[in-house]
Design a protein around this motif. Structure first.
Motif, PDB file in Angstrom:
ATOM      1  N   TYR A 182      62.287  46.460  40.037  1.00 42.06           N
ATOM      2  CA  TYR A 182      61.679  47.199  41.148  1.00 42.06           C
ATOM      3  C   TYR A 182      62.240  48.604  41.239  1.00 42.06           C
ATOM      4  O   TYR A 182      63.388  48.875  40.887  1.00 42.06           O
ATOM      5  CB  TYR A 182      61.822  46.450  42.473  1.00 42.06           C
ATOM      6  N   ILE A 226      57.100  42.228  35.264  1.00 42.55           N
ATOM      7  CA  ILE A 226      56.566  42.833  36.488  1.00 42.55           C
ATOM      8  C   ILE A 226      57.432  44.021  36.898  1.00 42.55           C
ATOM      9  O   ILE A 226      58.630  43.879  37.139  1.00 42.55           O
ATOM     10  CB  ILE A 226      56.496  41.809  37.634  1.00 42.55           C
ATOM     11  N   THR A 253      57.617  46.637  39.995  1.00 40.79           N
ATOM     12  CA  THR A 253      57.077  46.661  41.349  1.00 40.79           C
ATOM     13  C   THR A 253      57.990  47.468  42.267  1.00 40.79           C
ATOM     14  O   THR A 253      58.863  48.212  41.803  1.00 40.79           O
ATOM     15  CB  THR A 253      56.845  45.222  41.857  1.00 40.79           C
ATOM     16  N   SER A 254      57.779  47.325  43.566  1.00 40.03           N
ATOM     17  CA  SER A 254      58.526  48.084  44.569  1.00 40.03           C
ATOM     18  C   SER A 254      59.493  47.177  45.327  1.00 40.03           C
ATOM     19  O   SER A 254      59.357  45.940  45.326  1.00 40.03           O
ATOM     20  CB  SER A 254      57.555  48.714  45.572  1.00 40.03           C
ATOM     21  N   ASN A 289      57.788  44.934  47.853  1.00 39.75           N
ATOM     22  CA  ASN A 289      57.221  43.713  47.304  1.00 39.75           C
ATOM     23  C   ASN A 289      58.272  42.606  47.242  1.00 39.75           C
ATOM     24  O   ASN A 289      57.997  41.428  47.507  1.00 39.75           O
ATOM     25  CB  ASN A 289      56.666  44.007  45.911  1.00 39.75           C
ATOM     26  N   GLN A 348      52.626  43.771  34.268  1.00 39.24           N
ATOM     27  CA  GLN A 348      52.022  44.224  35.521  1.00 39.24           C
ATOM     28  C   GLN A 348      52.836  45.397  36.067  1.00 39.24           C
ATOM     29  O   GLN A 348      54.063  45.378  36.003  1.00 39.24           O
ATOM     30  CB  GLN A 348      52.042  43.138  36.596  1.00 39.24           C
ATOM     31  N   ARG A 396      52.911  47.247  39.785  1.00 36.57           N
ATOM     32  CA  ARG A 396      52.375  47.119  41.139  1.00 36.57           C
ATOM     33  C   ARG A 396      52.873  48.237  42.063  1.00 36.57           C
ATOM     34  O   ARG A 396      54.004  48.682  41.941  1.00 36.57           O
ATOM     35  CB  ARG A 396      52.809  45.795  41.764  1.00 36.57           C
ATOM     36  N   TYR A 397      52.011  48.676  42.982  1.00 34.33           N
ATOM     37  CA  TYR A 397      52.361  49.501  44.159  1.00 34.33           C
ATOM     38  C   TYR A 397      53.023  50.820  43.785  1.00 34.33           C
ATOM     39  O   TYR A 397      53.901  51.310  44.491  1.00 34.33           O
ATOM     40  CB  TYR A 397      53.251  48.696  45.121  1.00 34.33           C
ATOM     41  N   SER A 398      52.600  51.419  42.696  1.00 33.44           N
ATOM     42  CA  SER A 398      53.207  52.656  42.193  1.00 33.44           C
ATOM     43  C   SER A 398      52.369  53.857  42.608  1.00 33.44           C
ATOM     44  O   SER A 398      51.453  53.766  43.421  1.00 33.44           O
ATOM     45  CB  SER A 398      53.311  52.571  40.670  1.00 33.44           C
ATOM     46  N   SER A 438      50.638  54.126  37.749  1.00 33.03           N
ATOM     47  CA  SER A 438      51.414  52.980  37.267  1.00 33.03           C
ATOM     48  C   SER A 438      51.913  53.233  35.851  1.00 33.03           C
ATOM     49  O   SER A 438      53.095  53.122  35.571  1.00 33.03           O
ATOM     50  CB  SER A 438      50.583  51.696  37.332  1.00 33.03           C
ATOM     51  N   CYS A 460      49.465  39.051  44.410  1.00 30.94           N
ATOM     52  CA  CYS A 460      50.175  40.295  44.078  1.00 30.94           C
ATOM     53  C   CYS A 460      51.230  40.651  45.122  1.00 30.94           C
ATOM     54  O   CYS A 460      52.141  41.434  44.827  1.00 30.94           O
ATOM     55  CB  CYS A 460      49.189  41.445  43.942  1.00 30.94           C
TER      56      CYS A 460
END
Length: 532
Positions: free
Chosen positions: A156, A185, A187-188, A191, A257, A259-261, A273, A526
């Motif tokens: 993350y 993955i 992500t942030s 998340n 994956q 996510r949330y970028s 992303s 997600c």
């Protein structure tokens, strides 16, 4: 790239469309007024660590100088995790193993190796790297660092004084190879702690691959002298790309994956992303999902890209953005926008520097683009579900555009030789107006380029897609382009159009995550994280 043109947009509403075309949309690096990182909704209370995950006792060994920093534990709905923070510079080849109860953290920008310059340095021609974390080292060879990420690893990003992003610099590689059952993955933090919902986005930077492929629209050098290089847009410290090697190998990303970028780095310049900058055909990109990027799903600047199995869900700007002399080959592409959100399904090239060579040459095959309705973003910017402009020659093969409440296609004319499109076995479901012509293009240019009624192309197609993206009866009735291999040996020869042949074609299942826009049947939301 997300941008608006300030007060000009107000004036545009009162002008003829041809007078307010894509020339009014900022080119890469041209600024404009940024649509800032979204103001977050009130942050929900993080879920306490009541799940099944138990934090590991310590961080694993990591070869880079300084190793991994044990940053304590973090709790979320899946349980508690040991947080292992990467150093700002990965200076020797290192691996991130899958360890139960461990998540890895990017605290601001993390560099993989030092930038080795336009071409690999030698003792006779050393290069002083501009990578800030490398402290001005003089290189006589590439640092040749590979960051390996094991299947199932979760990383993350957490923004500090600089947005969190991973920069894989020229002369170095990433080896991020997940599996269909254990994707990697990125992500942030939000998340991980369980505060995200289906609208969350823009919470960290993303992954940037920097290569020595051929680029245009130079920040340094020139295309005429074959010395063109560019800066990563908005980076606080330099992250330069470009060269003359369209076979450049930046590594492998497969079953990944992000996510949330999509964090804004500076005015008008935003990461998505995945940003691939001057990467070459030696780079492997396959089975990739972008989720809720606040800019593009992915953006490609120059080089030669070969990419299969690309999915973009809920990009808040363009689902696929292609720029600056790219030679691109994409097959099995899903571009899925939330209802009333995002800009275009595809934004191809930029205005300006049309005399630069090479022109962009990109072929997109077996794609399904779904835009349920238009958005204020799209009406103010690209104005159709697909915008093709600038210095580009595009080919569509076996494609589906399902955008029943918007114009399907806009070609904007600029420069001596306008952008072109060739289409084969491609169908479009459009609103009452199908095409927009702007810039120097005469009325009817976009329609003539698509050429409905020839090559099995149809611009009045009735969609029978099921589950958002799976071909139905009408799609099955359109034959795939038989000569696809003549366009590139990279492509698989298939007999169907679209990204997903039918309900038995499930290449997207298992390694993806699900949300309200697209349920891939993977059984993993997600907003949640895998626990095994």
């Amino acid at each position: 790239m997300k941008k608006i043109s300030g007060l000009l947009l107000v004036g545009c509403s009162a002008l003829a469309l041809a007078g307010c075309g894509a020339d009014d949309i900022s080119s890469p690096g041209a600024g404009g007024i940024t649509i800032n990182n979204p103001t977050p909704a009130p942050t929900p209370t993080p879920t306490s660590g009541t799940g099944t995950v138990v934090a590991a006792d310590s961080c694993p060994t990591f070869n880079a100088t300084g190793g991994l920093t044990d940053s304590g534990t973090i709790s979320g709905p899946e349980g508690s995790w040991r947080v292992c923070t990467l150093p700002a510079l990965v200076d020797v080849s290192s691996s991130l193993p899958k360890v139960a109860g461990v998540v890895y953290r990017l605290n601001g920008r993390v560099d993989v190796g030092c930038d080795g310059g336009f071409s690999a340095p030698t003792s006779g021609s050393p290069f002083t790297t501009t990578t800030a974390s490398c402290n001005g080292r003089s290189l006589t060879a590439d640092t040749d660092v590979t960051l390996t990420i094991d299947p199932g690893v979760i990383i993350y990003g957490e923004n500090g004084s600089e947005a969190a992003w991973l920069a894989v610099n020229r002369g170095n590689k990433i080896n991020a190879v997940g599996t269909a059952s254990q994707p990697i993955i990125f992500t942030s933090r939000q998340n991980v702690v369980g505060t995200n919902d289906d609208s969350s986005q823009g919470q960290w930077g993303g992954v940037v691959l920097l290569g020595r492929g051929i680029v245009t629209d130079c920040n340094y050098g020139s295309t005429a002298a074959k010395t063109c290089e560019r800066d990563t847009e908005g980076a606080v410290n330099k992250a330069v790309f470009g060269g003359q090697d369209n076979a450049y190998n930046a590594g492998t990303m497969k079953y990944v994956q992000i996510r949330y970028s999509g964090y804004v780095l500076s005015n008008g310049k935003e990461l998505q992303s995945l940003t691939a900058e001057g990467v070459g055909s030696g780079t492997t990109l396959d089975y990739f999902q972008s989720v809720n990027s606040s800019d593009d799903g992915a953006e490609f600047f120059g080089g030669k890209v070969q990419f299969k199995h690309y999915i973009s869900v809920n990009a808040d700007d363009d689902s696929l953005d292609l720029d600056t002399g790219l030679e691109g080959y994409f097959q099995y592409v899903m571009l899925l926008q939330r209802d009333g959100g995002g800009d275009a399904l595809m934004e191809i090239d930029s205005n300006g520097a049309e005399t630069d060579t090479p022109r962009q040459k990109t072929v997109i095959a077996n794609f399904t683009g779904v835009q349920p309705s238009s958005s204020s973003n799209n009406e103010s910017n690209d104005q159709a579900s697909v915008l093709i402009r600038g210095n580009s020659d595009i080919t569509w093969v076996n494609g589906i555009i399902n955008t029943p409440n918007n114009e399907c296609l806009r070609l904007n004319g600029s420069g001596t030789t306008p952008a072109t499109l060739k289409a084969y076995s491609t169908v479009m479901s459009c609103g009452s107006t199908k095409y927009i012509d702007s810039g120097t293009n005469a009325s009817g240019y976009s329609a003539s380029q698509f050429a409905s009624g020839t090559n099995l192309n149809e611009d009045a197609f009735t969609s029978t897609l099921s589950s958002t993206f799976v071909n139905g009866t009408n799609e099955a009735g359109v034959a795939g382009y038989a000569d696809i291999k003549t366009l590139s040996s990279f492509f698989d020869a298939v007999t169907y159009i679209g990204a997903v042949k039918d309900s038995s074609d499930t290449w997207y299942k298992g390694w993806t995550c699900d949300n309200a826009t697209a349920n891939f049947g993977s059984g993993e939301s997600c907003t949640a994280l895998p626990t095994t």
